[in-house]
Design an enzyme around this catalytic site. Structure first.
Site, PDB file in Angstrom:
ATOM      1  N   GLU A  11       0.836  -1.201   0.000  1.00 47.22           N
ATOM      2  CA  GLU A  11       0.000   0.000   0.000  1.00 47.22           C
ATOM      3  C   GLU A  11       0.878   1.260   0.000  1.00 47.22           C
ATOM      4  O   GLU A  11       1.276   1.735  -1.037  1.00 47.22           O
ATOM      5  CB  GLU A  11      -0.995  -0.056   1.162  1.00 47.22           C
ATOM      6  CG  GLU A  11      -1.996  -1.203   0.943  1.00 47.22           C
ATOM      7  CD  GLU A  11      -3.169  -1.219   1.891  1.00 47.22           C
ATOM      8  OE1 GLU A  11      -3.019  -0.844   3.065  1.00 47.22           O
ATOM      9  OE2 GLU A  11      -4.265  -1.633   1.448  1.00 47.22           O
TER      10      GLU A  11
HETATM   11  C1  HEC Z   1      -3.407   1.170  -1.618  1.00 50.24           C
HETATM   12  C2  HEC Z   1      -4.773   1.474  -1.255  1.00 50.24           C
HETATM   13  C3  HEC Z   1      -5.081   1.896   0.169  1.00 50.24           C
HETATM   14  C4  HEC Z   1      -4.503   2.919   0.891  1.00 50.24           C
HETATM   15  C5  HEC Z   1      -3.379   3.826   0.466  1.00 50.24           C
HETATM   16  C6  HEC Z   1      -5.224   2.982   2.134  1.00 50.24           C
HETATM   17  N1  HEC Z   1      -6.204   2.027   2.167  1.00 50.24           N
HETATM   18 FE1  HEC Z   1      -7.606   1.779   3.612  1.00 50.24          FE
HETATM   19  N2  HEC Z   1      -8.118   0.019   2.803  1.00 50.24           N
HETATM   20  C7  HEC Z   1      -7.668  -0.477   1.611  1.00 50.24           C
HETATM   21  C8  HEC Z   1      -8.079  -1.862   1.475  1.00 50.24           C
HETATM   22  C9  HEC Z   1      -7.791  -2.772   0.292  1.00 50.24           C
HETATM   23  C10 HEC Z   1      -8.793  -2.179   2.653  1.00 50.24           C
HETATM   24  C11 HEC Z   1      -9.368  -3.558   3.024  1.00 50.24           C
HETATM   25  C12 HEC Z   1      -8.218  -4.448   3.457  1.00 50.24           C
HETATM   26  C13 HEC Z   1      -8.619  -5.636   4.305  1.00 50.24           C
HETATM   27  O1  HEC Z   1      -9.709  -5.658   4.857  1.00 50.24           O
HETATM   28  O2  HEC Z   1      -7.804  -6.548   4.434  1.00 50.24           O
HETATM   29  C14 HEC Z   1      -8.821  -0.967   3.454  1.00 50.24           C
HETATM   30  C15 HEC Z   1      -9.503  -0.827   4.668  1.00 50.24           C
HETATM   31  C16 HEC Z   1      -9.653   0.366   5.336  1.00 50.24           C
HETATM   32  C17 HEC Z   1     -10.557   0.622   6.434  1.00 50.24           C
HETATM   33  C18 HEC Z   1     -11.533  -0.375   7.036  1.00 50.24           C
HETATM   34  C19 HEC Z   1     -12.968  -0.022   6.754  1.00 50.24           C
HETATM   35  C20 HEC Z   1     -13.917  -1.101   7.190  1.00 50.24           C
HETATM   36  O3  HEC Z   1     -15.110  -0.980   6.869  1.00 50.24           O
HETATM   37  O4  HEC Z   1     -13.495  -2.071   7.812  1.00 50.24           O
HETATM   38  C21 HEC Z   1     -10.369   1.916   6.826  1.00 50.24           C
HETATM   39  C22 HEC Z   1     -11.088   2.658   7.939  1.00 50.24           C
HETATM   40  C23 HEC Z   1      -9.312   2.456   6.004  1.00 50.24           C
HETATM   41  N3  HEC Z   1      -8.918   1.498   5.093  1.00 50.24           N
HETATM   42  C24 HEC Z   1      -8.751   3.722   6.153  1.00 50.24           C
HETATM   43  C25 HEC Z   1      -7.547   4.076   5.566  1.00 50.24           C
HETATM   44  C26 HEC Z   1      -6.720   5.198   5.991  1.00 50.24           C
HETATM   45  C27 HEC Z   1      -7.050   6.125   7.131  1.00 50.24           C
HETATM   46  C28 HEC Z   1      -5.634   5.227   5.161  1.00 50.24           C
HETATM   47  C29 HEC Z   1      -4.433   6.148   5.212  1.00 50.24           C
HETATM   48  C30 HEC Z   1      -3.640   6.087   6.422  1.00 50.24           C
HETATM   49  C31 HEC Z   1      -5.811   4.149   4.200  1.00 50.24           C
HETATM   50  N4  HEC Z   1      -6.956   3.460   4.500  1.00 50.24           N
HETATM   51  C32 HEC Z   1      -4.955   3.887   3.142  1.00 50.24           C
HETATM   52  C33 HEC Z   1      -6.917   0.227   0.687  1.00 50.24           C
HETATM   53  C34 HEC Z   1      -6.129   1.325   1.003  1.00 50.24           C
END
Ligand code: HEC
Ligand code: HEC
Length: 359
Positions: A150
């Site tokens: 990521e």
């Molecule tokens: C490269 C793409 C990417 C980036 C950059 C990223 N995310 Fe995500 N995010 C995802 C993915 C894919 C998931 C699901 C992963 C899993 O459940 O294993 C996720 C899951 C989440 C969730 C969970 C939501 C739920 O309903 O459970 C949150 C909140 C979240 N991200 C916030 C953030 C925040 C805040 C940042 C920055 C610090 C961030 N993400 C950076 C791709 C990204």
């Protein structure tokens, strides 16, 4: 209830046309509609509840300074190794808090294994990630920054970047006035989490639950009725319609292709009974968060619902029921708060700021 279809005679047609005319003109039709709306609202109150003003836990305090810092960090690509990827890259507010890709693409175009859920309203869920592996948005926020596919960064890199920019140092002190050394990796999560706790959306359905009987049109009301009567409410409940329990799900793609199905919650607990279990997703804004399922393998909302009805409830929905449900899903969308949409002015790097790396 299904009524038998009989060819209506001209007489019954004209009688019913007359009745409709009378009802509309005497305000009787309204009364009937109101009764139906009220009855649905009463039933719905058992399963759903009104959206709160924010998602702060009881006693949790957040100053404007903390929330604004969190917003800056949310939009800050320099937290990533490449200086290119921020939370907003994959959770884009122009796209209902997602990237609309099957699976997310991060550092050096690497693909992750899962579809990105929306950040909107996520703070209200009882756990974070599709398998619920983090307890809250504060701890969750620290994971993608370090994830090699990521943002591919490190705690040291993040702290070096922030400490090299005087405005960030100043803002951490203002956001954490009681701490002598507020610029810590943990506090990055605290700030981003505080910002996420105001990322709530308010849908027509929420207005209905709050008592505005006219907030939903007829199709949407029929969809709500179907949603409750066929049993979607076994899993999709509360103000977020999901986000609190876990259920087993293997996608049609995982079943048919030569791919190893995602183990889901098993990865975290190691317990056989958690194999392929995923968090029941929230359905708020679901009409805009395509493609669907943990592997992002389904683009059509209709097919998604057909599939979950079959696999989770063992029922075949009629085309009419599917249409109603899809209409209801559209009534779950709301606006991103305007404050979040306004891109913050990020302070410039200095000579000491670590340079971006694409390695
Ligand atoms: C490269 C793409 C990417 C980036 C950059 C990223 N995310 Fe995500 N995010 C995802 C993915 C894919 C998931 C699901 C992963 C899993 O459940 O294993 C996720 C899951 C989440 C969730 C969970 C939501 C739920 O309903 O459970 C949150 C909140 C979240 N991200 C916030 C953030 C925040 C805040 C940042 C920055 C610090 C961030 N993400 C950076 C791709 C990204
Ligand atoms: C037994 C619990 C359960 C029931 C009942 C259930 N669902 Fe779900 N639903 C889930 C789970 C779990 C997922 C997530 C599957 C995955 O991707 O891992 C899901 C996913 C979905 C999605 C896709 C969301 C997304 O972002 O990918 C929609 C839409 C949906 N359900 C709607 C419905 C509707 C409409 C009904 C009633 C016909 C229903 N569900 C019944 C558990 C349930």
């Amino acid at each position: 209830m299904k009524s038998q279809i009989v060819a209506p005679s001209l007489l019954t047609l004209s009688v019913s046309a007359f009745l409709v005319f009378m009802l509309n003109n005497c305000g009787e039709a309204d009364t009937y509609d109101k009764q139906y709306q009220r009855q649905l609202l009463e039933q719905a109150a058992v399963f759903f509840r009104p959206m709160p003003d924010n998602a702060f836990a009881e006693g949790q305090e957040a100053s404007e300074e903390l929330i604004e810092l969190g917003k800056m960090l949310y939009y800050e690509p320099r937290l990533s190794k490449s200086g290119l990827i921020s939370c907003h890259t994959c959770h884009n507010f122009g796209l209902a808090g997602v990237d609309n890709l099957p699976v997310s693409v991060g550092h050096r175009w690497q693909k992750g294994p899962r579809n990105a859920p929306t950040v909107l309203n996520a703070a209200l869920h009882s756990s974070q990630f599709l398998d619920g592996r983090e307890p809250d948005v504060e701890s969750q926020a620290l994971m993608p920054i370090l994830d090699p596919v990521e943002m591919a960064s490190s705690e040291e890199h993040v702290l070096a970047v922030l400490k090299s920019i005087p405005e960030y140092v100043k803002r951490f002190h203002a956001a954490f006035p009681e701490e002598d050394e507020p610029l810590t990796y943990k506090n990055v999560g605290v700030a981003i989490g505080a910002f996420e706790r105001i990322l709530l959306t308010y849908s027509p359905f929420d207005s209905f639950i709050k008592g505005d009987l006219d907030a939903l049109n007829e199709e949407e009301l029929n969809g709500l009725e179907t949603f409750m009567s066929v049993g979607c409410v076994t899993c999709h409940v509360r103000e977020t319609l999901g986000g609190h329990t876990f259920s087993k799900f293997i996608t049609p793609r995982e079943l048919s292709d030569d791919v190893e199905p995602d183990s889901g919650r098993f990865n975290l607990t190691g317990r056989e009974e958690d194999m392929h279990f995923f968090k029941v997703p929230s359905l708020l804004n679901v009409a805009e968060t395509y493609p669907y399922f943990h592997d992002g393998s389904e683009w059509s909302l209709t097919e998604t619902i057909r599939e979950v009805a079959s696999s989770q409830l063992d029922i075949d929905l009629t085309d009419e029921e599917l249409d109603f449900l899809v209409s209801f899903m559209h009534a779950l969308s709301g606006e991103v708060p305007e404050y979040a949409l306004k891109i913050p002015d990020l302070p410039p790097s200095t000579a000491d700021t670590p340079k971006p790396s694409f390695e």
